[in-house]
Scaffold this active site. Structure first.
Site, PDB file in Angstrom:
ATOM      1  N   ASP A 186       0.882  -1.391   0.090  1.00 55.10           N
ATOM      2  CA  ASP A 186       0.028   0.187   0.006  1.00 55.10           C
ATOM      3  C   ASP A 186       0.872   1.238  -0.137  1.00 55.10           C
ATOM      4  O   ASP A 186       1.813   1.288   0.583  1.00 55.10           O
ATOM      5  CB  ASP A 186      -0.827   0.084   1.251  1.00 55.10           C
ATOM      6  CG  ASP A 186      -1.834  -1.209   1.539  1.00 55.10           C
ATOM      7  OD1 ASP A 186      -1.966  -1.816   0.489  1.00 55.10           O
ATOM      8  OD2 ASP A 186      -1.791  -1.466   2.828  1.00 55.10           O
ATOM      9  N   GLU A 219       0.615  -2.421  11.308  1.00 53.20           N
ATOM     10  CA  GLU A 219       0.227  -2.891   9.863  1.00 53.20           C
ATOM     11  C   GLU A 219       1.199  -2.007   8.925  1.00 53.20           C
ATOM     12  O   GLU A 219       1.854  -2.640   7.976  1.00 53.20           O
ATOM     13  CB  GLU A 219      -1.088  -2.371   9.423  1.00 53.20           C
ATOM     14  CG  GLU A 219      -1.633  -2.559   7.992  1.00 53.20           C
ATOM     15  CD  GLU A 219      -2.886  -2.108   7.729  1.00 53.20           C
ATOM     16  OE1 GLU A 219      -4.047  -2.583   8.328  1.00 53.20           O
ATOM     17  OE2 GLU A 219      -2.941  -1.156   6.820  1.00 53.20           O
ATOM     18  N   GLU A 220       1.908  -1.098   9.583  1.00 50.29           N
ATOM     19  CA  GLU A 220       3.022  -0.366   8.867  1.00 50.29           C
ATOM     20  C   GLU A 220       4.291  -0.869   9.002  1.00 50.29           C
ATOM     21  O   GLU A 220       5.533  -0.499   8.322  1.00 50.29           O
ATOM     22  CB  GLU A 220       2.878   1.005   9.067  1.00 50.29           C
ATOM     23  CG  GLU A 220       1.425   1.864   8.975  1.00 50.29           C
ATOM     24  CD  GLU A 220       1.212   1.946   7.724  1.00 50.29           C
ATOM     25  OE1 GLU A 220       1.960   1.486   6.646  1.00 50.29           O
ATOM     26  OE2 GLU A 220      -0.098   1.569   7.328  1.00 50.29           O
ATOM     27  N   ASP A 244      -3.658  -0.785  13.583  1.00 54.75           N
ATOM     28  CA  ASP A 244      -3.786  -0.163  12.231  1.00 54.75           C
ATOM     29  C   ASP A 244      -3.727   1.142  12.517  1.00 54.75           C
ATOM     30  O   ASP A 244      -4.552   1.837  12.778  1.00 54.75           O
ATOM     31  CB  ASP A 244      -4.950  -0.673  11.686  1.00 54.75           C
ATOM     32  CG  ASP A 244      -4.896  -0.231  10.111  1.00 54.75           C
ATOM     33  OD1 ASP A 244      -4.407   0.641   9.800  1.00 54.75           O
ATOM     34  OD2 ASP A 244      -5.847  -0.552   9.475  1.00 54.75           O
ATOM     35  N   GLU A 262      -7.078  -5.576  11.496  1.00 51.10           N
ATOM     36  CA  GLU A 262      -8.374  -4.947  11.010  1.00 51.10           C
ATOM     37  C   GLU A 262      -9.712  -6.118  11.445  1.00 51.10           C
ATOM     38  O   GLU A 262     -10.710  -5.812  12.259  1.00 51.10           O
ATOM     39  CB  GLU A 262      -8.585  -4.939   9.458  1.00 51.10           C
ATOM     40  CG  GLU A 262      -7.704  -3.701   9.053  1.00 51.10           C
ATOM     41  CD  GLU A 262      -7.293  -3.427   7.389  1.00 51.10           C
ATOM     42  OE1 GLU A 262      -7.599  -2.515   6.972  1.00 51.10           O
ATOM     43  OE2 GLU A 262      -7.254  -4.485   6.862  1.00 51.10           O
ATOM     44  N   LEU A 291      -3.612   4.190  10.901  1.00 46.33           N
ATOM     45  CA  LEU A 291      -4.679   4.781  10.305  1.00 46.33           C
ATOM     46  C   LEU A 291      -5.188   4.142   9.065  1.00 46.33           C
ATOM     47  O   LEU A 291      -4.805   3.989   8.123  1.00 46.33           O
ATOM     48  CB  LEU A 291      -3.778   6.155   9.626  1.00 46.33           C
ATOM     49  CG  LEU A 291      -4.230   7.458   9.909  1.00 46.33           C
ATOM     50  CD1 LEU A 291      -5.500   7.883   9.255  1.00 46.33           C
ATOM     51  CD2 LEU A 291      -4.344   8.009  11.413  1.00 46.33           C
ATOM     52  N   ASP A 292      -6.289   3.637   9.695  1.00 48.54           N
ATOM     53  CA  ASP A 292      -7.262   2.816   8.509  1.00 48.54           C
ATOM     54  C   ASP A 292      -8.001   3.663   7.688  1.00 48.54           C
ATOM     55  O   ASP A 292      -8.698   4.740   8.117  1.00 48.54           O
ATOM     56  CB  ASP A 292      -8.035   1.993   9.439  1.00 48.54           C
ATOM     57  CG  ASP A 292      -8.837   1.047   8.548  1.00 48.54           C
ATOM     58  OD1 ASP A 292      -8.377   0.014   7.651  1.00 48.54           O
ATOM     59  OD2 ASP A 292     -10.131   1.113   8.479  1.00 48.54           O
ATOM     60  N   ASP A 343       0.029   8.129   7.935  1.00 49.37           N
ATOM     61  CA  ASP A 343       0.095   6.854   8.249  1.00 49.37           C
ATOM     62  C   ASP A 343       1.515   6.422   9.022  1.00 49.37           C
ATOM     63  O   ASP A 343       1.282   6.134   9.953  1.00 49.37           O
ATOM     64  CB  ASP A 343       0.372   5.910   7.012  1.00 49.37           C
ATOM     65  CG  ASP A 343      -0.773   5.456   6.431  1.00 49.37           C
ATOM     66  OD1 ASP A 343      -1.959   5.261   6.825  1.00 49.37           O
ATOM     67  OD2 ASP A 343      -0.843   5.200   5.089  1.00 49.37           O
TER      68      ASP A 343
HETATM   69  P1  AFP Z   1      -5.655   1.882   3.479  1.00 48.39           P
HETATM   70  O1  AFP Z   1      -5.479   2.043   4.889  1.00 48.39           O
HETATM   71  O2  AFP Z   1      -4.558   1.561   2.777  1.00 48.39           O
HETATM   72  O3  AFP Z   1      -6.305   2.911   2.942  1.00 48.39           O
HETATM   73  O4  AFP Z   1      -6.843   0.557   3.109  1.00 48.39           O
HETATM   74  C1  AFP Z   1      -7.702   0.706   3.816  1.00 48.39           C
HETATM   75  C2  AFP Z   1      -8.834  -0.661   3.716  1.00 48.39           C
HETATM   76  O5  AFP Z   1      -7.652  -1.816   4.346  1.00 48.39           O
HETATM   77  C3  AFP Z   1      -9.932  -0.635   4.599  1.00 48.39           C
HETATM   78  O6  AFP Z   1      -9.846   0.113   5.673  1.00 48.39           O
HETATM   79  C4  AFP Z   1     -11.037  -0.610   3.466  1.00 48.39           C
HETATM   80  O7  AFP Z   1     -12.039  -1.155   3.910  1.00 48.39           O
HETATM   81  C5  AFP Z   1     -10.416  -1.320   2.158  1.00 48.39           C
HETATM   82  O8  AFP Z   1      -9.027  -1.283   2.609  1.00 48.39           O
HETATM   83  C6  AFP Z   1     -10.683  -0.468   1.111  1.00 48.39           C
HETATM   84  O9  AFP Z   1     -10.349  -1.301  -0.145  1.00 48.39           O
HETATM   85  P2  AFP Z   1     -10.685  -0.702  -1.462  1.00 48.39           P
HETATM   86  O10 AFP Z   1      -9.951   0.591  -2.034  1.00 48.39           O
HETATM   87  O11 AFP Z   1     -10.227  -1.971  -2.502  1.00 48.39           O
HETATM   88  O12 AFP Z   1     -12.157  -0.680  -1.525  1.00 48.39           O
END
Ligand code: AFP
Length: 315
Positions: free
Chosen positions: A50, A79-80, A100, A246, A102-103, A56
């Site tokens: 990612d 996660e990082e 996590d 998560e 910053l999700d 983050d």
């Molecule tokens: P990030 O933290 O890298 O933005 O990822 C977010 C995530 O892990 C979760 O929070 C979301 O539900 C999902 O990914 C979103 O994924 P899509 O972009 O494939 O919808």
């Protein structure tokens, strides 16, 4: 107004666990304050591939530093970070914490809600079944900054007030039966079984709510009821979301609120993790819907076997 500290005291929370939850809660304000200065991509990727945002990285480094200094922690998995961080404590004991930081970080740049997700294990190990957690929590940075926690005493929500203190907003939250659905993953990558399930939800009047931040999407499901999914995909049978960071903490909170969490075939909280970057297909939400889903998935499997048997029988 009941403060988070008072709430934990009234719940007879173990003193060290209380100290840890309060310490983590105190990081909500510095993280929120760091949004303005950390709006860009950092130009790096984490081990999951990612793209990392500056925020983050900032939140990750900040939380790890605070936890390292706390003397309450034996291991941290973020996660990082590629590896589990071992912390030396005076008596070689302490909690295991998953973070996590910053999700939903792609939403930082568009000012939508993102969050910090936390899992806490009692014996210093993080590669444990999710059901063995001592506590789970998340902080959601939206128009309000809220903290939702459970120490297996129900689920409670607090709001950060102008004095920088978390005060009780809602106590003993239970997930109502509801009709929201948050379907992750591109439609073209959905398996036939999953696509059929989503189609049934749609035919049954479910309303689409999907932002790209798991923690924010789950918060809606917790409040209004429904189901969030990030399923097994055609080319990625483990889906996208991470078990440790998560699925487990949010699943733990969902179950405490009367909801359920599943891979579609089995209980997520019963999975023994084999690595920190393990991914898992996830369905989380109303118990009745998870039950229907599991039946649907297993039923289809039966059908598939029948179909296959038919093919072989013809030969
Ligand atoms: P990030 O933290 O890298 O933005 O990822 C977010 C995530 O892990 C979760 O929070 C979301 O539900 C999902 O990914 C979103 O994924 P899509 O972009 O494939 O919808």
């Amino acid at each position: 107004m009941v403060s988070l500290e008072q709430h934990l005291t009234d719940a007879a929370c173990d003193e060290k666990l209380k100290e840890l939850i309060l310490l983590l809660s105190q990081q909500a304000k510095p993280i929120k304050d760091a949004f303005v200065e950390n709006q860009d991509y950092a130009g790096t990727t984490n081990m999951h591939g990612d793209n990392q945002m500056e925020l983050d990285k900032w939140a990750d480094e900040h939380l790890i530093k605070i936890l390292r200094e706390s003397q309450l922690i034996k291991t941290i998995a973020s996660e990082e970070q590629e590896d589990i961080i071992e912390v030396i404590t005076p008596d070689n004991s302490g909690f295991g914490v998953t973070l996590d930081p910053l999700d939903g970080s792609s939403l930082i740049a568009v000012n939508l809600a993102v969050g910090t997700i936390i899992g806490i294990y009692g014996n210093g190990d993080v590669l444990e079944k999710g059901k063995n957690m001592k506590a789970a929590a998340y902080i959601l940075y939206g128009p309000l900054t809220v903290l939702v926690y459970t120490i297996k005493n129900g689920v409670h929500e607090f709001v950060l007030n102008d004095s920088g203190e978390f005060v009780l907003l809602r106590e003993n939250i239970t997930m109502p039966e509801g009709k929201l659905y948050s379907p992750g993953g591109l439609k073209k990558d959905h398996t036939e079984k999953h696509a059929k399930f989503i189609q049934k939800l749609e035919e049954n009047g479910h309303k689409l709510r999907y932002s790209g931040s798991f923690v924010a999407d789950f918060h809606q499901i917790l409040r209004y009821g429904g189901i969030f999914s990030y399923p097994a995909l055609k080319e990625k049978e483990d889906g996208k979301l991470r078990l440790l960071f998560e699925a487990n903490p949010i699943g733990f909170i969902a179950r405490q609120a009367g909801g359920e969490v599943s891979t579609g075939l089995k209980d997520i909280l019963e999975i023994t993790p084999t690595s920190i970057d393990q991914r898992v297909p996830i369905y989380v939400g109303n118990k009745s819907k998870i039950k229907d889903l599991e039946e649907h998935m297993k039923e289809d499997m039966k059908d598939e076997k029948e179909e296959l048997r038919g093919v072989y029988d013809d030969e």
